[in-house]
Design an enzyme around this catalytic site. Sequence first.
Site, mmCIF file in Angstrom:
data_model
loop_
_atom_site.group_PDB
_atom_site.id
_atom_site.type_symbol
_atom_site.label_atom_id
_atom_site.label_comp_id
_atom_site.label_asym_id
_atom_site.label_seq_id
_atom_site.Cartn_x
_atom_site.Cartn_y
_atom_site.Cartn_z
ATOM 1 C CD GLU A 170 1.414 -3.994 0.016
ATOM 2 O OE1 GLU A 170 2.315 -3.148 -0.104
ATOM 3 O OE2 GLU A 170 1.604 -5.219 -0.185
ATOM 4 C CG HIS A 204 2.470 -7.229 -4.935
ATOM 5 N ND1 HIS A 204 2.610 -5.864 -4.780
ATOM 6 C CD2 HIS A 204 2.439 -7.729 -3.669
ATOM 7 C CE1 HIS A 204 2.667 -5.561 -3.495
ATOM 8 N NE2 HIS A 204 2.554 -6.683 -2.788
ATOM 9 C CG HIS A 227 0.004 -9.207 0.953
ATOM 10 N ND1 HIS A 227 1.228 -9.690 1.395
ATOM 11 C CD2 HIS A 227 0.290 -8.278 0.007
ATOM 12 C CE1 HIS A 227 2.205 -9.062 0.733
ATOM 13 N NE2 HIS A 227 1.652 -8.209 -0.114
#
Length: 151
Positions: free
Chosen positions: A138, A8, A89
């Site tokens: 992440e 994502h 992110h």
Amino acid sequence: MKLGRLNHIGVATPSIEESIAYYRETMGAVGIADPFDLPEQGVRVCFVDTPDSSGEVGKGTQIELIEPFDENSPINGFLAKNPAGGQHHLCYEVEDIGAAREWFEGKGKRILGPTRIGAHGTPIFFLHPKDMMGQLTEIMETPRKNAHGSN
């Protein structure tokens, strides 16, 4: 360690409701999950599904809308600098979060905080943007079925 798929793109927003309307009305998104709170991480989260290359919604990369949960949210600093919100992110999947953490530590990359459970219900950690070409990154263990917002 082997790089997994882009799971994502995190987008910080001052209003999840306004962002949902944008993705639905402007971008034509049809796969939008219900928002939920993650008070332990200081955020409210909503996943927007994108289609894969065959056009099947829910099989592509997701957009993770993140809104501050309260005044202590780590997203508040980002929104102070970017009041309209924006890309926060990138998140990549790995098969083994422990091995990935060791890999990045061995490369001298700064890990921001402990490994914890993320919005998909799997272990995650973040890498400092200064060590990752300017991008907050992440790393998450590949989600299993029935996790929040899992594909």
